[in-house]
Write a protein that holds these residues in place. Sequence first.
Motif, short mmCIF file in Angstrom:
data_model
loop_
_atom_site.label_atom_id
_atom_site.label_comp_id
_atom_site.label_asym_id
_atom_site.label_seq_id
_atom_site.Cartn_x
_atom_site.Cartn_y
_atom_site.Cartn_z
N ILE A 221 3.09 4.67 -9.99
CA ILE A 221 3.36 6.11 -9.91
C ILE A 221 2.34 6.78 -9.00
O ILE A 221 1.13 6.64 -9.19
CB ILE A 221 3.32 6.73 -11.31
CG1 ILE A 221 4.42 6.11 -12.18
CG2 ILE A 221 3.47 8.24 -11.24
CD1 ILE A 221 4.30 6.42 -13.64
N THR A 222 2.83 7.50 -8.02
CA THR A 222 1.97 8.25 -7.12
C THR A 222 1.71 9.63 -7.70
O THR A 222 2.64 10.40 -7.94
CB THR A 222 2.62 8.38 -5.72
OG1 THR A 222 2.76 7.06 -5.18
CG2 THR A 222 1.78 9.23 -4.80
N ALA A 223 0.46 9.92 -7.96
CA ALA A 223 0.03 11.24 -8.45
C ALA A 223 -1.46 11.36 -8.18
O ALA A 223 -2.19 10.37 -8.15
CB ALA A 223 0.31 11.38 -9.94
N PHE A 224 -1.90 12.58 -7.94
CA PHE A 224 -3.31 12.87 -7.69
C PHE A 224 -3.86 12.12 -6.47
O PHE A 224 -5.01 11.72 -6.45
CB PHE A 224 -4.17 12.54 -8.92
CG PHE A 224 -3.69 13.20 -10.17
CD1 PHE A 224 -3.81 14.57 -10.33
CD2 PHE A 224 -3.10 12.47 -11.17
CE1 PHE A 224 -3.35 15.19 -11.48
CE2 PHE A 224 -2.64 13.07 -12.33
CZ PHE A 224 -2.77 14.44 -12.48
N GLY A 225 -3.03 11.88 -5.49
CA GLY A 225 -3.47 11.19 -4.29
C GLY A 225 -3.60 9.69 -4.45
O GLY A 225 -4.03 8.99 -3.53
N LEU A 226 -3.24 9.18 -5.61
CA LEU A 226 -3.30 7.73 -5.85
C LEU A 226 -1.96 7.15 -5.44
O LEU A 226 -1.04 7.04 -6.25
CB LEU A 226 -3.62 7.45 -7.32
CG LEU A 226 -4.90 8.10 -7.84
CD1 LEU A 226 -5.06 7.89 -9.32
CD2 LEU A 226 -6.11 7.56 -7.09
N ASP A 227 -1.88 6.77 -4.17
CA ASP A 227 -0.59 6.37 -3.61
C ASP A 227 -0.52 4.88 -3.27
O ASP A 227 0.41 4.44 -2.61
CB ASP A 227 -0.27 7.22 -2.38
CG ASP A 227 -1.38 7.20 -1.35
OD1 ASP A 227 -2.39 6.50 -1.54
OD2 ASP A 227 -1.24 7.91 -0.33
N THR A 228 -1.51 4.12 -3.71
CA THR A 228 -1.46 2.66 -3.53
C THR A 228 -1.90 2.00 -4.84
O THR A 228 -2.61 2.61 -5.65
CB THR A 228 -2.40 2.18 -2.40
OG1 THR A 228 -3.76 2.39 -2.80
CG2 THR A 228 -2.12 2.90 -1.08
N ASP A 229 -1.50 0.76 -5.00
CA ASP A 229 -1.92 0.02 -6.20
C ASP A 229 -3.44 -0.13 -6.24
O ASP A 229 -4.04 -0.09 -7.32
CB ASP A 229 -1.25 -1.35 -6.26
CG ASP A 229 0.21 -1.26 -6.68
OD1 ASP A 229 0.61 -0.23 -7.26
OD2 ASP A 229 0.94 -2.24 -6.44
N ASP A 230 -4.05 -0.33 -5.08
CA ASP A 230 -5.52 -0.47 -5.05
C ASP A 230 -6.20 0.79 -5.57
O ASP A 230 -7.14 0.72 -6.36
CB ASP A 230 -6.00 -0.79 -3.64
CG ASP A 230 -5.66 -2.20 -3.20
OD1 ASP A 230 -5.36 -3.04 -4.08
OD2 ASP A 230 -5.70 -2.47 -1.99
N LYS A 231 -5.74 1.97 -5.13
CA LYS A 231 -6.34 3.23 -5.59
C LYS A 231 -6.12 3.43 -7.08
O LYS A 231 -7.02 3.87 -7.80
CB LYS A 231 -5.75 4.41 -4.82
CG LYS A 231 -6.18 4.49 -3.37
CD LYS A 231 -5.51 5.66 -2.68
CE LYS A 231 -5.84 5.72 -1.21
NZ LYS A 231 -5.13 6.82 -0.53
N ARG A 232 -4.92 3.10 -7.54
CA ARG A 232 -4.62 3.25 -8.97
C ARG A 232 -5.46 2.28 -9.80
O ARG A 232 -5.92 2.62 -10.89
CB ARG A 232 -3.13 3.05 -9.22
CG ARG A 232 -2.28 4.19 -8.66
CD ARG A 232 -0.81 4.03 -9.01
NE ARG A 232 -0.11 3.12 -8.14
CZ ARG A 232 0.53 3.46 -7.03
NH1 ARG A 232 0.59 4.74 -6.66
NH2 ARG A 232 1.16 2.57 -6.29
N LEU A 233 -5.69 1.08 -9.29
CA LEU A 233 -6.51 0.09 -9.99
C LEU A 233 -7.97 0.56 -10.06
O LEU A 233 -8.60 0.49 -11.13
CB LEU A 233 -6.43 -1.27 -9.31
CG LEU A 233 -7.26 -2.39 -9.94
CD1 LEU A 233 -6.76 -2.69 -11.36
CD2 LEU A 233 -7.21 -3.64 -9.08
N VAL A 234 -8.49 1.04 -8.97
CA VAL A 234 -9.88 1.51 -8.95
C VAL A 234 -10.06 2.64 -9.95
O VAL A 234 -11.08 2.71 -10.65
CB VAL A 234 -10.28 1.95 -7.52
CG1 VAL A 234 -11.59 2.72 -7.52
CG2 VAL A 234 -10.38 0.74 -6.60
N ARG A 235 -9.07 3.50 -10.07
CA ARG A 235 -9.18 4.62 -11.01
C ARG A 235 -9.37 4.14 -12.44
O ARG A 235 -10.07 4.78 -13.23
CB ARG A 235 -7.94 5.49 -10.94
CG ARG A 235 -8.02 6.66 -11.90
CD ARG A 235 -6.89 7.60 -11.71
NE ARG A 235 -7.11 8.79 -12.51
CZ ARG A 235 -6.19 9.29 -13.30
NH1 ARG A 235 -5.01 8.72 -13.38
NH2 ARG A 235 -6.44 10.37 -13.98
#
Length: 141
Positions: A99-113
């Motif tokens: 799910i893209t939200a809060f600028g987290l538009d890749t799996d890598d960004k979502r994982l880091v979060r």
Amino acid sequence: METSFLKKILRVLLGAFMTLAGIGHLTFQRGEFQAQVPKWLPQAPNFIDFVVLSSGVVEISLGLALIFLVKHQIKVGLTLSLFFIAIFPGNVSQYMNGITAFGLDTDDKRLVRLFFQPVLILWALWSTEALAYLKARIKKT
């Protein structure tokens, strides 16, 4: 329990972030927060909106409590850390469902979060002296 100046500043800063996030739940980021409601919860639009609005009220309450209820900071810190644990499934859901939200538009960004949630938990515990309180309780047993 006396706290350092740095802890006071970081506690107030976390309180301000929480209050702003809570306001976002109720207003300008409502849609993005709705996207984060875990898929394993009922997906009825009214229920999702209720989850977002109620969690926003909780965030505002905890944020203001961090700032103003200094005499109860340990309880507030413990409560906030439990809140961060309770909402973690939303972050996992965002990652697992892409799910893209809060600028987290890749799996890598979502994982880091996902790795920032423990940081928030420790921040809440440390800045409110709840971590020292828990350590002292453990030492007594």
